[in-house]
Design a protein around this motif. Structure first.
Motif, PDB file in Angstrom:
ATOM      1  N   LEU A  85       0.848  -1.184   0.000  1.00 27.74           N
ATOM      2  CA  LEU A  85       0.000   0.000   0.000  1.00 27.74           C
ATOM      3  C   LEU A  85       0.888   1.239   0.000  1.00 27.74           C
ATOM      4  O   LEU A  85       1.814   1.345   0.800  1.00 27.74           O
ATOM      5  CB  LEU A  85      -0.898   0.014   1.240  1.00 27.74           C
ATOM      6  CG  LEU A  85      -1.879  -1.156   1.389  1.00 27.74           C
ATOM      7  CD1 LEU A  85      -2.458  -1.161   2.803  1.00 27.74           C
ATOM      8  CD2 LEU A  85      -2.989  -1.050   0.367  1.00 27.74           C
ATOM      9  N   THR A  86       0.599   2.181  -0.897  1.00 25.79           N
ATOM     10  CA  THR A  86       1.415   3.398  -0.993  1.00 25.79           C
ATOM     11  C   THR A  86       0.521   4.627  -0.996  1.00 25.79           C
ATOM     12  O   THR A  86      -0.465   4.689  -1.738  1.00 25.79           O
ATOM     13  CB  THR A  86       2.277   3.392  -2.264  1.00 25.79           C
ATOM     14  OG1 THR A  86       3.124   2.233  -2.254  1.00 25.79           O
ATOM     15  CG2 THR A  86       3.153   4.638  -2.328  1.00 25.79           C
ATOM     16  N   ILE A  87       0.856   5.595  -0.167  1.00 23.28           N
ATOM     17  CA  ILE A  87       0.163   6.881  -0.104  1.00 23.28           C
ATOM     18  C   ILE A  87       1.185   7.982  -0.307  1.00 23.28           C
ATOM     19  O   ILE A  87       2.257   7.986   0.313  1.00 23.28           O
ATOM     20  CB  ILE A  87      -0.541   7.076   1.249  1.00 23.28           C
ATOM     21  CG1 ILE A  87      -1.677   6.063   1.418  1.00 23.28           C
ATOM     22  CG2 ILE A  87      -1.091   8.502   1.375  1.00 23.28           C
ATOM     23  CD1 ILE A  87      -2.359   6.129   2.774  1.00 23.28           C
ATOM     24  N   LEU A  88       0.882   8.924  -1.174  1.00 21.58           N
ATOM     25  CA  LEU A  88       1.728  10.085  -1.385  1.00 21.58           C
ATOM     26  C   LEU A  88       0.957  11.327  -0.972  1.00 21.58           C
ATOM     27  O   LEU A  88      -0.129  11.602  -1.470  1.00 21.58           O
ATOM     28  CB  LEU A  88       2.150  10.206  -2.864  1.00 21.58           C
ATOM     29  CG  LEU A  88       3.119   9.152  -3.383  1.00 21.58           C
ATOM     30  CD1 LEU A  88       3.350   9.342  -4.884  1.00 21.58           C
ATOM     31  CD2 LEU A  88       4.446   9.242  -2.648  1.00 21.58           C
ATOM     32  N   HIS A  89       1.521  12.081  -0.033  1.00 23.40           N
ATOM     33  CA  HIS A  89       0.899  13.340   0.382  1.00 23.40           C
ATOM     34  C   HIS A  89       2.032  14.300   0.689  1.00 23.40           C
ATOM     35  O   HIS A  89       2.936  14.452  -0.123  1.00 23.40           O
ATOM     36  CB  HIS A  89      -0.011  13.109   1.598  1.00 23.40           C
ATOM     37  CG  HIS A  89      -0.865  14.298   1.935  1.00 23.40           C
ATOM     38  ND1 HIS A  89      -1.671  14.907   0.997  1.00 23.40           N
ATOM     39  CD2 HIS A  89      -1.048  14.993   3.084  1.00 23.40           C
ATOM     40  CE1 HIS A  89      -2.300  15.933   1.561  1.00 23.40           C
ATOM     41  NE2 HIS A  89      -1.929  16.007   2.832  1.00 23.40           N
ATOM     42  N   THR A  90       1.999  14.956   1.856  1.00 22.24           N
ATOM     43  CA  THR A  90       3.150  15.764   2.273  1.00 22.24           C
ATOM     44  C   THR A  90       4.325  14.841   2.554  1.00 22.24           C
ATOM     45  O   THR A  90       5.475  15.250   2.527  1.00 22.24           O
ATOM     46  CB  THR A  90       2.790  16.571   3.539  1.00 22.24           C
ATOM     47  OG1 THR A  90       1.626  17.349   3.244  1.00 22.24           O
ATOM     48  CG2 THR A  90       3.924  17.493   3.946  1.00 22.24           C
ATOM     49  N   TYR A  91       4.031  13.592   2.830  1.00 18.24           N
ATOM     50  CA  TYR A  91       5.018  12.563   3.121  1.00 18.24           C
ATOM     51  C   TYR A  91       4.698  11.366   2.240  1.00 18.24           C
ATOM     52  O   TYR A  91       3.644  11.299   1.598  1.00 18.24           O
ATOM     53  CB  TYR A  91       4.934  12.164   4.601  1.00 18.24           C
ATOM     54  CG  TYR A  91       3.512  11.969   5.030  1.00 18.24           C
ATOM     55  CD1 TYR A  91       2.889  10.731   4.871  1.00 18.24           C
ATOM     56  CD2 TYR A  91       2.767  13.038   5.510  1.00 18.24           C
ATOM     57  CE1 TYR A  91       1.568  10.558   5.208  1.00 18.24           C
ATOM     58  CE2 TYR A  91       1.444  12.870   5.844  1.00 18.24           C
ATOM     59  CZ  TYR A  91       0.848  11.636   5.686  1.00 18.24           C
ATOM     60  OH  TYR A  91      -0.471  11.478   6.013  1.00 18.24           O
ATOM     61  N   ARG A  92       5.578  10.386   2.224  1.00 17.87           N
ATOM     62  CA  ARG A  92       5.339   9.143   1.486  1.00 17.87           C
ATOM     63  C   ARG A  92       5.210   8.000   2.482  1.00 17.87           C
ATOM     64  O   ARG A  92       6.016   7.875   3.397  1.00 17.87           O
ATOM     65  CB  ARG A  92       6.493   8.859   0.519  1.00 17.87           C
ATOM     66  CG  ARG A  92       6.323   7.538  -0.250  1.00 17.87           C
ATOM     67  CD  ARG A  92       7.557   7.233  -1.084  1.00 17.87           C
ATOM     68  NE  ARG A  92       7.411   5.956  -1.759  1.00 17.87           N
ATOM     69  CZ  ARG A  92       6.874   5.780  -2.951  1.00 17.87           C
ATOM     70  NH1 ARG A  92       6.434   6.836  -3.618  1.00 17.87           N
ATOM     71  NH2 ARG A  92       6.774   4.582  -3.502  1.00 17.87           N
ATOM     72  N   LEU A  93       4.181   7.172   2.289  1.00 19.14           N
ATOM     73  CA  LEU A  93       3.957   6.024   3.148  1.00 19.14           C
ATOM     74  C   LEU A  93       3.842   4.776   2.292  1.00 19.14           C
ATOM     75  O   LEU A  93       3.090   4.753   1.317  1.00 19.14           O
ATOM     76  CB  LEU A  93       2.681   6.210   3.969  1.00 19.14           C
ATOM     77  CG  LEU A  93       2.234   5.087   4.914  1.00 19.14           C
ATOM     78  CD1 LEU A  93       1.429   5.681   6.081  1.00 19.14           C
ATOM     79  CD2 LEU A  93       1.401   4.035   4.208  1.00 19.14           C
ATOM     80  N   SER A  94       4.617   3.747   2.635  1.00 22.62           N
ATOM     81  CA  SER A  94       4.507   2.445   1.981  1.00 22.62           C
ATOM     82  C   SER A  94       4.315   1.403   3.069  1.00 22.62           C
ATOM     83  O   SER A  94       5.116   1.324   4.005  1.00 22.62           O
ATOM     84  CB  SER A  94       5.767   2.125   1.175  1.00 22.62           C
ATOM     85  OG  SER A  94       5.901   3.014   0.085  1.00 22.62           O
ATOM     86  N   GLY A  95       3.249   0.609   2.966  1.00 26.98           N
ATOM     87  CA  GLY A  95       2.940  -0.327   4.029  1.00 26.98           C
ATOM     88  C   GLY A  95       2.545  -1.700   3.538  1.00 26.98           C
ATOM     89  O   GLY A  95       2.116  -1.878   2.394  1.00 26.98           O
ATOM     90  N   VAL A  96       2.688  -2.676   4.431  1.00 26.43           N
ATOM     91  CA  VAL A  96       2.251  -4.041   4.166  1.00 26.43           C
ATOM     92  C   VAL A  96       1.390  -4.498   5.339  1.00 26.43           C
ATOM     93  O   VAL A  96       1.487  -3.965   6.448  1.00 26.43           O
ATOM     94  CB  VAL A  96       3.445  -5.010   3.990  1.00 26.43           C
ATOM     95  CG1 VAL A  96       4.273  -4.625   2.777  1.00 26.43           C
ATOM     96  CG2 VAL A  96       4.321  -5.037   5.242  1.00 26.43           C
TER      97      VAL A  96
END
Length: 236
Positions: A106-117
């Motif tokens: 799972l990847t979210i791009l906003h003010t920061y980047r988040l990649s999760g499992v």
């Protein structure tokens, strides 16, 4: 300054079935699992969170009362819309982000980047998300427990605590979800809600945030800044 404050708190609270066999060993507890995209849809309540940021528990528990997210399918394949509703200092805030699901990540791009499992869990209606977040030049690891319920059992919470210990993360921040979640703004438009989706910080502010998040004393300084700003915000 308020945009900086909202972003600072948001990066510490973000964020993402079925029953698995009971898991007890670290090897099983930190084992990634397949992510069924259609089962991500719907309402999820953030119940607990651990991060690698020193002092983050104190900061999140003092400012973030609770958070829930509604995940819906987007028009593009393997893409989702996230509406996150946060209660901070007695006020309601919304944050809209897009999330992709590629190769079980799972990847979210906003003010920061988040990649999760997703990690294994014995909880039948929970998501345990282990993520790597990039805040400027700082890499932050986080573990989040989300559920369809406002409260999980002691055994389920203990399992999550053990998972965080296996990952060498800080003590958990437990959300007070039973106290009352902010309503869905699309269903209760009369509720006063502040949308922080467009909030951003400058490069200088990002450098300051990096510095503050790098130590427990820095987090305490950030907490003082947030308390002063939120006190002023409440008076407005």
């Amino acid at each position: 300054m308020m945009e900086f404050i909202h972003v600072a708190v948001t990066v510490l609270s973000l964020l993402p079935l079925g029953r698995s066999a009971p898991v007890t060993s670290c090897e099983n507890l930190i084992q990634p699992r397949e992510i069924p995209g259609n089962q991500l849809l719907g309402k999820w309540i953030l119940l607990a969170e651990r991060t690698s940021i020193p002092g983050s528990k104190m900061l999140v528990q003092m400012l973030m009362e609770n958070t829930w997210v509604n995940i819906t399918a987007a028009s593009e394949a393997d893409t989702f819309n996230n509406l996150q509703i946060q209660k901070k200092m007695g006020k309601c805030f919304t944050l809209k982000t897009n999330m992709t699901l590629v190769n079980n990540t799972l990847t979210i791009l906003h003010t920061y980047r988040l990649s999760g499992v997703l990690l294994n869990t014995g909880c039948p209606d929970c998501l345990v998300i282990y993520s790597n977040n990039t805040i400027g030049r700082i890499a932050v690891k986080a573990l989040q427990l989300l559920s369809r319920r406002v409260k999980v059992s002691a055994a389920e919470l203990e399992e999550f605590t053990k998972q965080a210990e296996c990952l060498n993360l800080q003590p958990p921040a437990i959300m007070d979800s039973e106290k009352g979640l902010c309503p869905d703004p699309t269903l209760a438009p009369e509720t006063k809600t502040t949308d922080v989706t467009a909030d951003s910080i400058s490069s200088d502010e990002l450098s300051l945030l990096e510095k503050l998040l790098s130590s427990e004393s820095g987090v305490k300084t950030l907490l003082d800044m947030i308390q002063r700003s939120m006190a002023s915000f409440k008076q407005d």
